[in-house]
Design a protein around this motif. Structure first.
Motif, mmCIF file in Angstrom:
data_model
loop_
_atom_site.group_PDB
_atom_site.id
_atom_site.type_symbol
_atom_site.label_atom_id
_atom_site.label_comp_id
_atom_site.label_asym_id
_atom_site.label_seq_id
_atom_site.Cartn_x
_atom_site.Cartn_y
_atom_site.Cartn_z
ATOM 1 N N GLY A 254 47.962 -18.231 28.044
ATOM 2 C CA GLY A 254 47.237 -19.451 28.368
ATOM 3 C C GLY A 254 45.743 -19.367 28.132
ATOM 4 N N TYR A 255 45.238 -18.159 27.795
ATOM 5 C CA TYR A 255 43.801 -17.970 27.628
ATOM 6 C C TYR A 255 43.471 -17.334 26.280
ATOM 7 N N GLY A 256 44.394 -17.418 25.350
ATOM 8 C CA GLY A 256 44.175 -16.890 24.014
ATOM 9 C C GLY A 256 44.887 -15.576 23.776
ATOM 10 N N LYS A 257 45.155 -15.327 22.496
ATOM 11 C CA LYS A 257 45.870 -14.124 22.086
ATOM 12 C C LYS A 257 45.138 -12.849 22.500
ATOM 13 N N GLY A 258 43.803 -12.863 22.356
ATOM 14 C CA GLY A 258 43.028 -11.682 22.715
ATOM 15 C C GLY A 258 43.186 -11.322 24.177
ATOM 16 N N TYR A 259 43.159 -12.317 25.046
ATOM 17 C CA TYR A 259 43.316 -12.071 26.486
ATOM 18 C C TYR A 259 44.696 -11.503 26.786
ATOM 19 N N THR A 260 45.711 -12.013 26.110
ATOM 20 C CA THR A 260 47.080 -11.554 26.345
ATOM 21 C C THR A 260 47.253 -10.080 26.005
ATOM 22 N N HIS A 261 46.488 -9.574 25.050
ATOM 23 C CA HIS A 261 46.652 -8.185 24.619
ATOM 24 C C HIS A 261 45.733 -7.208 25.349
ATOM 25 N N LEU A 262 44.978 -7.675 26.337
ATOM 26 C CA LEU A 262 44.042 -6.796 27.028
ATOM 27 C C LEU A 262 44.710 -5.783 27.947
ATOM 28 N N ASP A 263 46.042 -5.898 28.143
ATOM 29 C CA ASP A 263 46.738 -4.935 29.014
ATOM 30 C C ASP A 263 47.808 -4.147 28.259
ATOM 31 N N ASP A 264 47.812 -4.202 26.949
ATOM 32 C CA ASP A 264 48.884 -3.563 26.187
ATOM 33 C C ASP A 264 48.861 -2.043 26.339
ATOM 34 N N VAL A 265 50.022 -1.485 26.604
ATOM 35 C CA VAL A 265 50.317 -0.046 26.601
ATOM 36 C C VAL A 265 49.265 0.730 27.397
ATOM 37 N N ARG A 266 48.321 1.415 26.724
ATOM 38 C CA ARG A 266 47.385 2.306 27.423
ATOM 39 C C ARG A 266 46.334 1.554 28.242
ATOM 40 N N LEU A 267 46.294 0.234 28.092
ATOM 41 C CA LEU A 267 45.371 -0.586 28.881
ATOM 42 C C LEU A 267 46.037 -1.153 30.133
ATOM 43 N N ARG A 268 47.268 -0.712 30.402
ATOM 44 C CA ARG A 268 48.078 -1.291 31.474
ATOM 45 C C ARG A 268 47.330 -1.347 32.800
ATOM 46 N N MET A 269 46.668 -0.275 33.172
ATOM 47 C CA MET A 269 46.108 -0.204 34.512
ATOM 48 C C MET A 269 44.820 -1.016 34.674
ATOM 49 N N ASP A 270 44.264 -1.492 33.560
ATOM 50 C CA ASP A 270 43.113 -2.391 33.689
ATOM 51 C C ASP A 270 43.513 -3.683 34.408
ATOM 52 N N SER A 271 44.763 -4.121 34.201
ATOM 53 C CA SER A 271 45.218 -5.331 34.895
ATOM 54 C C SER A 271 45.379 -5.079 36.389
ATOM 55 N N VAL A 272 45.717 -3.843 36.757
ATOM 56 C CA VAL A 272 45.803 -3.500 38.185
ATOM 57 C C VAL A 272 44.406 -3.503 38.805
ATOM 58 N N LYS A 273 43.423 -3.079 38.030
ATOM 59 C CA LYS A 273 42.030 -3.168 38.505
ATOM 60 C C LYS A 273 41.647 -4.622 38.766
ATOM 61 N N ASP A 274 42.169 -5.530 37.927
ATOM 62 C CA ASP A 274 41.907 -6.955 38.166
ATOM 63 C C ASP A 274 42.435 -7.391 39.531
#
Length: 438
Positions: A254-274
């Motif tokens: 809902g916020y663009g393709k780039g935003y959707t990929h900000l948690d892919d694989v090795r970035l997973r835990m950045d979403s937990v920080k959110d």
């Protein structure tokens, strides 16, 4: 979509949740012709064949960050875009005579309904109550458009709109089970800062008491979006004195393709920080007691939040969630494993990393009371995920409740089970958050 003479069909082949192709399937010889060659990931959805059989109206993010309305020439495969690269177009519907085109666009979670003529020219926007629109369907003569409309204070109903003047009329009046509609609360769409300065969008149902406890309810997916829809459980919790925040952490759609990929694989835990920064943001506003709740992938987020940031949470509710990303990928259906690996990572290449972030291996860090809910016949997130985390927390002397439903799958579908589970969940939250009911 069908070809106008019934000789061909437009079909989709999915490579992941954010990547697919469309093919023209000849129904006489069975030959499939690729219509959407592309590099990288792209979504192609809601195809509509024009009456002359020469073009498709569809929605795609092939050449931009957002899903746009486009027209595809079936002979040359050239794409012409009809909307800007700023919001996702979700649904596209062409009238049978090809004279009118309707599309919905996701703007901050709410829907805009757009009209175009058969040549792709924009027409005046109709007036509608604020909400989420879907299920577009033209009448056979193209004189009316039917659709569903749902909003935070209105449950789904069927509406119809006379064309071309755009007069809308509500056809159905869904029951609210005797609950006065005026008692339902409207949310605010907000943004809060995360660890790296990213502004995380969220839907916030604020409690009447400015210091009341808040339940942070995390959506599944993770390629999904919490939107201002009608949410009975949210209204139920509000009525019991809790606020509810629905964050769309990085990785959401809902916020663009780039935003959707900000948690892919090795970035997973950045979403937990959110999630942690959602709790910080709420704390700055006077909400001291905060719980985290979610289902499916949202259940993984609950367990990850409780293990990575144990001091932030007063309680957690994990509904059909993932405790161990390795066993989840091993035991889920093979078709789902292939779809999920581009997002989560593969067992072959990322197994060690997946083990390192799986909450099951950090269960000793869970100090907040936890409730786990699961269906015994879940084909997506097998019940072993619940059994693992419940066993580990109990071994560590933690406070964990477990609701297992023998006749459920992935979620709570049966009314009897919902009427059993949600009052127990609410009572659990009341106990550990101390909300003042009423």
């Amino acid at each position: 979509g069908w070809g106008p003479d019934g000789s061909f069909l437009i079909v989709a082949r999915h490579h992941s949740n954010t990547d697919n192709d469309l093919y023209r399937l000849d129904l006489e010889n069975g030959e499939a012709t690729l219509l959407t060659p592309h590099e990288g990931e792209a979504r192609f959805r809601s195809p509509n064949v024009t009456p002359d059989g020469g073009r498709l109206f569809l929605a795609t993010d092939r050449d931009g960050d957002f899903v746009r309305l486009a027209r595809l020439d079936l002979a040359t495969l050239d794409l012409q875009y009809l909307t800007p690269d700023d919001h996702d177009v979700e649904e596209v519907e062409l009238s049978r005579n090809g004279r009118l085109l309707a599309a919905t666009r996701n703007v901050g979670g709410y829907s805009d309904l757009l009209f175009f003529n058969g040549r792709g020219g924009r027409m005046p926007d109709p007036e509608l109550p604020r909400g989420i629109v879907g299920g577009l369907a033209f009448s056979p003569d193209g004189g009316h458009l039917a659709f569903t409309l749902v909003g935070p204070t209105r449950n789904p109903d069927v509406w119809t709109m006379r064309l071309p003047d755009g007069e809308a009329r509500r056809l159905t009046r869904s029951s609210t089970a005797g609950i006065p509609p005026k008692s339902f609360r409207e949310p605010r769409v907000v943004r809060y800062p995360s660890f790296d300065g990213l502004e995380v969008p969220a839907v916030f149902y604020e409690p009447e008491d400015p210091e009341a406890p808040v339940v942070v309810n995390v959506h599944g997916g993770p390629e999904s979006q919490s939107r201002p829809s009608f949410a009975p459980v949210t209204q139920y919790l509000l009525g019991r004195g809790h606020g509810v925040l629905l964050p769309n952490v990085r990785g959401s759609t809902g916020y663009g393709k780039g935003y959707t990929h900000l948690d892919d694989v090795r970035l997973r835990m950045d979403s937990v920080k959110d999630l942690a920064h959602a709790a910080y943001w709420l704390g700055e506003r006077g909400h001291e007691k905060i719980a985290v709740m979610g289902g499916s992938y949202g259940g993984f987020m609950v367990l990850a939040a409780l293990t990575e940031y144990p001091d932030l949470w007063s309680a957690g509710v994990d509904i059909v969630g993932i405790a161990n990303l390795v066993t989840f990928l091993e035991n889920t259906g093979s078709y789902r494993r292939k779809l999920r690996e581009p997002e989560y990572g593969s067992l072959e290449e990322d197994g060690d990393f997946l083990r390192s972030i799986s909450p099951i291996h950090k269960a000793d860090r869970i100090t907040a009371p936890l409730m786990v809910v699961h269906g015994k016949n879940d084909p997506r997130v097998p019940v072993g995920e619940a059994e693992q985390i419940v066993e580990k927390v109990r071994e560590n002397g933690g406070n964990v409740g477990y609701l297992l439903y023998e006749d459920e799958g992935h979620g709570l579908a049966k009314l009897a089970n919902r009427l059993d589970a949600y009052p127990k969940i609410a009572a659990f939250l009341d106990e550990h958050l101390g909300a003042r009911v009423g």
